[in-house]
Design a protein around this motif. Structure first.
Motif, PDB file in Angstrom:
ATOM      1  N   UNK A 192       0.862  -1.178   0.000  1.00 16.13           N
ATOM      2  CA  UNK A 192       0.000   0.000   0.000  1.00 16.13           C
ATOM      3  C   UNK A 192       0.902   1.232   0.000  1.00 16.13           C
ATOM      4  N   UNK A 193       1.149   1.769  -1.205  1.00 19.15           N
ATOM      5  CA  UNK A 193       2.003   2.942  -1.347  1.00 19.15           C
ATOM      6  C   UNK A 193       1.190   4.228  -1.318  1.00 19.15           C
ATOM      7  N   UNK A 194      -0.094   4.109  -0.953  1.00 18.99           N
ATOM      8  CA  UNK A 194      -0.938   5.291  -0.848  1.00 18.99           C
ATOM      9  C   UNK A 194      -0.745   5.999   0.475  1.00 18.99           C
ATOM     10  N   UNK A 195      -0.681   5.218   1.557  1.00 15.37           N
ATOM     11  CA  UNK A 195      -0.606   5.822   2.888  1.00 15.37           C
ATOM     12  C   UNK A 195       0.739   5.589   3.575  1.00 15.37           C
ATOM     13  N   UNK A 196       1.407   4.492   3.202  1.00 14.44           N
ATOM     14  CA  UNK A 196       2.763   4.233   3.702  1.00 14.44           C
ATOM     15  C   UNK A 196       2.871   4.327   5.224  1.00 14.44           C
ATOM     16  N   UNK A 197       1.950   3.659   5.916  1.00 11.57           N
ATOM     17  CA  UNK A 197       2.062   3.568   7.369  1.00 11.57           C
ATOM     18  C   UNK A 197       3.313   2.783   7.764  1.00 11.57           C
ATOM     19  N   UNK A 198       3.707   1.841   6.902  1.00 12.43           N
ATOM     20  CA  UNK A 198       5.030   1.226   6.970  1.00 12.43           C
ATOM     21  C   UNK A 198       5.770   1.642   5.704  1.00 12.43           C
ATOM     22  N   UNK A 199       7.090   1.700   5.763  1.00 11.61           N
ATOM     23  CA  UNK A 199       7.841   2.155   4.596  1.00 11.61           C
ATOM     24  C   UNK A 199       7.701   1.147   3.458  1.00 11.61           C
ATOM     25  N   UNK A 200       7.873   1.585   2.208  1.00 13.61           N
ATOM     26  CA  UNK A 200       7.833   0.633   1.099  1.00 13.61           C
ATOM     27  C   UNK A 200       8.798  -0.536   1.287  1.00 13.61           C
ATOM     28  N   UNK A 201       9.986  -0.281   1.810  1.00  8.45           N
ATOM     29  CA  UNK A 201      10.951  -1.365   2.026  1.00  8.45           C
ATOM     30  C   UNK A 201      10.424  -2.366   3.050  1.00  8.45           C
ATOM     31  N   UNK A 202       9.829  -1.873   4.128  1.00  7.26           N
ATOM     32  CA  UNK A 202       9.250  -2.772   5.140  1.00  7.26           C
ATOM     33  C   UNK A 202       8.092  -3.564   4.556  1.00  7.26           C
ATOM     34  N   UNK A 203       7.288  -2.919   3.737  1.00  7.86           N
ATOM     35  CA  UNK A 203       6.154  -3.608   3.121  1.00  7.86           C
ATOM     36  C   UNK A 203       6.630  -4.734   2.197  1.00  7.86           C
ATOM     37  N   UNK A 204       7.627  -4.440   1.393  1.00  8.76           N
ATOM     38  CA  UNK A 204       8.125  -5.454   0.467  1.00  8.76           C
ATOM     39  C   UNK A 204       8.746  -6.623   1.219  1.00  8.76           C
ATOM     40  N   UNK A 205       9.459  -6.336   2.293  1.00  4.81           N
ATOM     41  CA  UNK A 205      10.066  -7.408   3.092  1.00  4.81           C
ATOM     42  C   UNK A 205       8.994  -8.324   3.681  1.00  4.81           C
ATOM     43  N   UNK A 206       7.966  -7.742   4.296  1.00  2.73           N
ATOM     44  CA  UNK A 206       6.909  -8.543   4.910  1.00  2.73           C
ATOM     45  C   UNK A 206       6.106  -9.294   3.853  1.00  2.73           C
ATOM     46  N   UNK A 207       5.870  -8.662   2.708  1.00  2.00           N
ATOM     47  CA  UNK A 207       5.105  -9.314   1.655  1.00  2.00           C
ATOM     48  C   UNK A 207       5.860 -10.517   1.099  1.00  2.00           C
ATOM     49  N   UNK A 208       7.141 -10.349   0.815  1.00  2.00           N
ATOM     50  CA  UNK A 208       7.902 -11.480   0.274  1.00  2.00           C
ATOM     51  C   UNK A 208       8.032 -12.603   1.294  1.00  2.00           C
TER      52      UNK A 208
END
Length: 292
Positions: free
Chosen positions: A122-138
């Motif tokens: 979710x790059x709309x609100x970025x409550x977590x950073x994009x890098x953190x999001x990608x890490x958790x998603x992968x």
């Protein structure tokens, strides 16, 4: 005390009491949300009365995934049938660590859990950073490969990056649905080219922002399309009566189904039957019924 009757009771105005001509599956219901804590039994009775026969309860973090599993267990053998997902939403991706991963792995072993997620970008609100999001998603993609479960994916304003990641993983994961799809044609075709499923909500009923979906909905193959409320969020704006508190609930899914059928040029019963069949196959619900 007598058994409750199958009524919508007085929470839903009569004008909103719509019954689907064929059983529906709501693939995204946030029934562990606090707004349902005082009347959940009535909510489920109204869903049954509206012919919403199966609900997938969304687990967006450890706490809500555990609650979804417990709710599905408590409701075992009753209608509607309840199932759960278990994942970490991108808003909470900063919390991902080895302990949370272990907890998710254990949740995915529970028979009530039918998908990994809600997870994604979710790059709309970025409550977590994009890098953190990608890490958790992968990491959760890895858990989906390990468990064999399908994925319940959240994506907002991150279509191009989501497609890049999913292309790299597509040969290893089983199936995936992009829930509450609101993107543009290029993103939709990217997902369909990857043989992904698409979940649609009451967003299409919103005259302010859902017009582009009305043009796209007919391009989604029937065997890739599923329906969801995402309740208590995304109350359809085209409803013919006001709803006190504006809380969305599964009993209103027939209104979404009818709107999608209209824009696809389908009849409501055929759309309901097709999307429910797709959902049961995607989440393995028929096999679960046979086991019980």
């Amino acid at each position: 005390m007598s058994e409750p009757t199958d009524t919508f009771d007085d929470v839903l105005p009569e004008a909103l009491q719509r019954v689907s001509p064929a059983p529906l599956v709501d693939i995204g219901a946030n029934l562990t949300h606090a707004s349902f804590s005082h009347d959940l039994d009535a909510v489920l009775r109204r869903a049954r009365a509206a012919n919403v026969g199966e609900l997938i309860l969304t687990g967006t973090d450890r706490e809500h995934a555990i609650q979804a599993v417990e709710l599905a267990r408590r409701h075992l053998g009753r209608a509607p049938s309840l199932y759960a997902t278990a994942g970490v939403h991108p808003h909470d991706a900063s919390q991902w660590d080895s302990a949370l991963e272990a907890d998710m792995r254990e949740l995915h072993r529970q028979p009530e859990v039918v998908a990994v997620g809600e997870c994604g970008l979710d790059f709309n609100r970025n409550f977590s950073t994009p890098a953190e999001q990608e890490h958790a998603f992968e990491a959760q993609l890895g858990l989906a490969v390990e468990s064999g479960l399908p994925l319940f994916i959240h994506e907002r304003d991150a279509g191009s990056r989501m497609l890049e990641i999913l292309k790299a993983w597509r040969d290893d994961i089983s199936q995936a649905v992009v829930h509450c799809f609101t993107g543009e044609r290029a993103t939709l075709y990217g997902y369909l080219d990857l043989d992904l499923h698409i979940g649609l909500t009451g967003w299409i009923c919103d005259e302010r922002r859902g017009h582009h979906l009305r043009e796209l909905v007919g391009e989604i193959p029937a065997n890739r399309l599923m329906l969801e409320t995402d309740c208590p969020y995304l109350l359809p704006r085209h409803l013919p009566a006001k709803l006190k508190g504006r809380r969305h609930e599964p009993a209103l899914l027939p209104w979404i189904a009818a709107e999608i059928a209209h824009w696809r040029g389908d009849d409501e019963a055929s759309l309901a039957a097709a999307t429910s069949s797709t959902a049961r196959r995607f989440f393995g619900l028929n096999a679960l019924h046979e086991e019980t």
